[in-house]
Design an enzyme around this catalytic site. Structure first.
Site, PDB file in Angstrom:
ATOM      1  N   LYS A 208       7.268   7.118   1.259  1.00  0.00           N
ATOM      2  CA  LYS A 208       6.725   6.287   0.182  1.00  0.00           C
ATOM      3  C   LYS A 208       7.219   4.841   0.269  1.00  0.00           C
ATOM      4  O   LYS A 208       6.563   3.937  -0.200  1.00  0.00           O
ATOM      5  CB  LYS A 208       7.052   6.902  -1.175  1.00  0.00           C
ATOM      6  CG  LYS A 208       6.255   8.186  -1.391  1.00  0.00           C
ATOM      7  CD  LYS A 208       6.310   8.682  -2.815  1.00  0.00           C
ATOM      8  CE  LYS A 208       5.312   9.811  -3.039  1.00  0.00           C
ATOM      9  NZ  LYS A 208       5.680  11.057  -2.331  1.00  0.00           N
TER      10      LYS A 208
HETATM   11  C1  PLP Z   1       4.799  12.047  -1.876  1.00  0.00           C
HETATM   12  C2  PLP Z   1       5.244  12.983  -0.823  1.00  0.00           C
HETATM   13  C3  PLP Z   1       4.328  13.846  -0.173  1.00  0.00           C
HETATM   14  C4  PLP Z   1       2.866  13.946  -0.542  1.00  0.00           C
HETATM   15  O1  PLP Z   1       2.108  12.805  -0.222  1.00  0.00           O
HETATM   16  P1  PLP Z   1       0.685  12.550  -0.900  1.00  0.00           P
HETATM   17  O2  PLP Z   1       0.317  11.177  -0.521  1.00  0.00           O
HETATM   18  O3  PLP Z   1       0.883  12.715  -2.387  1.00  0.00           O
HETATM   19  O4  PLP Z   1      -0.262  13.578  -0.353  1.00  0.00           O
HETATM   20  C5  PLP Z   1       4.819  14.645   0.863  1.00  0.00           C
HETATM   21  N1  PLP Z   1       6.134  14.632   1.198  1.00  0.00           N
HETATM   22  C6  PLP Z   1       7.027  13.822   0.592  1.00  0.00           C
HETATM   23  C7  PLP Z   1       8.453  13.880   1.008  1.00  0.00           C
HETATM   24  C8  PLP Z   1       6.618  12.969  -0.441  1.00  0.00           C
HETATM   25  O5  PLP Z   1       7.533  12.175  -1.049  1.00  0.00           O
END
Ligand code: PLP
Length: 477
Positions: free
Chosen positions: A120
């Site tokens: 993220k």
């Molecule tokens: C947010 C997140 C996801 C999921 O990603 P999306 O974009 O919501 O599909 C998967 N793994 C981790 C570690 C995350 O922080």
């Protein structure tokens, strides 16, 4: 470049007009009016670019209302080795997203070397710099209000800390996060970051945020905003690393690859879909879910049936524990030929707790053309994958990345090289690593002893009036 709403009833807007907002006024999500196309000559030239130069090349196609020099400065400041050097000791931070090859044709794209050790950061860091730029232009301020059980909140805080014109009010359930997660957030001493520990569960914190956001007068007076995963700028920033990963795993632009993506809200894989619509030679996009398999069910059966929060499981890949996938609407808009009326019909069911079914329609016939595969991974699968990777390659992966690898290896066409997106580092999920391997995960040197740093947070009961008073006391109106 103009942006339109998936529900077809909102005026087209520029990038900077949708940057600070959330949903379109008709309740839809914004998407480009048309996907910009990448020529063969561009792909050839882009292959050699650094991450920041590639990000500029890709994002200039989507952001046409920020002067090129300003956009370049924002991107250069965001994608530097200094920001993405918190990860594994043996990573090449200059690459920003290094490719780790397990064996010929099987790769992991490292996206978790940013300050909070999850992918993220890739988009959130850019968002922080875009917000600061846009707010300075408008002589305006923004107060970000959110609730977190871990990943999103910390990524937002590390992206917004010290930024002019921005404050972050982040609610978290008191005593419910791991000591590492708590330390990551609460050790921030920046005066524009407010950590608020709620005496309650994550859902209580979430309900408080919703209640404040539904008070339109309060929201306007105190300039309250969010940074959730439907934000278009976040999706657009994620498109870049599909290009980077493709170039790193191939020798020529005649080759195709498969990407596997650990998925929750469909934001990450939506960026892959858009990269492919632009002309990047992606063969398969493989969607991996955990026990919360609403998306896997859709791709297998044509039924999209969100679960409701009381039927959402708490799993050992918690960042994929979703009941409905907030970005999925963007893909379905393309699937139905960008027919806003059809989208409204489907989501009138979803928004009232129902489901829709495309089996037997032209949309189900059209789905294979988009070339998605999907599968689900359980707690046992996760443990087994973590063990296999450790034993065979000496590589430690986190539980979410393990879900992606398990499903990717199962679903890929053997002719395609597989690139699995790494979404977090194992250091964030000690408990599951210890269960799988009987040992602690490696922790990046920069974060050794983070639990001993002084922590700064305020405690509040789950009471909306007290939250409003807390904000009002800290925001000049
Ligand atoms: C947010 C997140 C996801 C999921 O990603 P999306 O974009 O919501 O599909 C998967 N793994 C981790 C570690 C995350 O922080």
């Amino acid at each position: 470049m103009k942006y339109i709403s998936t529900r077809g009833n909102a005026p087209a807007k520029n990038f900077t007009e949708i940057l600070l907002g959330g949903l379109a006024p008709d309740g839809g999500l914004y998407l480009p009016e048309q996907y910009p196309q990448v020529t063969r000559a561009e792909l050839d030239a882009w292959r050699k670019l650094s991450y920041a130069d590639l990000a500029f090349a890709v994002l200039s196609k989507f952001i046409t209302d920020i002067p090129a020099n300003d956009l370049r400065a924002i991107i250069n400041k965001t994608y530097t080795a200094a920001v993405y050097s918190n990860g594994r000791a043996d990573s090449d931070f200059k690459q920003i997203t290094p490719l780790r090859t397990l064996e010929p044709g099987v790769h992991i794209l490292e996206l978790s070397n940013g300050p909070t050790l999850a992918f993220k950061d890739m988009a959130m860091q850019l968002l922080g710099n875009l917000f600061e730029y846009a707010l300075a232009k408008k002589h305006d301020e923004l107060n970000i209000l959110g609730a977190t059980s871990g990943d999103t909140g910390s990524a937002a805080e590390y992206a917004m800390r010290g930024k002019h014109g921005i404050r972050v009010f982040m609610l978290s359930p008191h005593g419910k996060m791991s000591s590492f997660q708590r330390a990551q957030m609460y050790s921030l001493q920046d005066p524009n970051i407010y950590n608020i520990a709620i005496n309650g569960m994550f859902d209580d914190a979430q309900d408080m945020v919703k209640a404040v956001s539904n008070d339109h007068a309060f929201k306007a007076k105190y300039k309250i905003g969010t940074v959730n995963s439907i934000n278009w700028a976040r999706v657009s920033a994620q498109i870049v690393y599909y290009f980077k990963g493709y170039f790193a795993a191939t020798k020529s632009n005649d080759e195709q690859v498969a990407f596997s993506v650990p998925s929750g809200n469909f934001g990450n894989i939506c960026a892959g879909h858009i990269a492919r619509m632009m002309g990047l030679p992606i063969g398969q996009l493989i969607l991996a879910t955990n026990e919360n398999d609403v998306l896997d069910e859709f791709f297998r059966t044509g039924v999209y049936r969100p679960r409701g929060t009381d039927h959402t499981y708490e799993t050992s890949s918690p960042s994929m524990d979703i009941s409905k996938a907030s970005n999925f609407e963007r893909f379905v808009f393309d699937l139905v030929g960008r027919d806003g009326a059809k989208l409204r019909e489907f989501w009138s069911k979803v928004d009232t707790g129902g489901a829709f079914d495309i089996k037997g329609t032209a949309y189900w016939e059209a789905l294979p053309k988009f070339d998605f595969a999907s599968g689900k991974s359980t707690h046992q699968d996760r443990l087994m994958t973590i063990r296999e990777l450790w034993e065979e390659y000496g590589v430690m992966v986190d539980p979410h990345t393990a879900d992606g690898l398990k499903v990717g290896l199962e679903q890929r066409r053997p002719s395609l090289p597989l690139i699995c997106l790494e979404t977090a580092l194992p250091a964030k999920f000690e408990e599951t690593i210890v269960e799988a391997l009987g040992r602690q995960p490696e922790r990046p040197a920069a974060l050794e002893g983070i639990e001993k740093l002084p922590q700064r947070f305020d405690k509040l009961p789950p009471d909306v009036a007290q939250l409003k008073a807390f904000i009002a006391a800290r925001v000049p109106s």
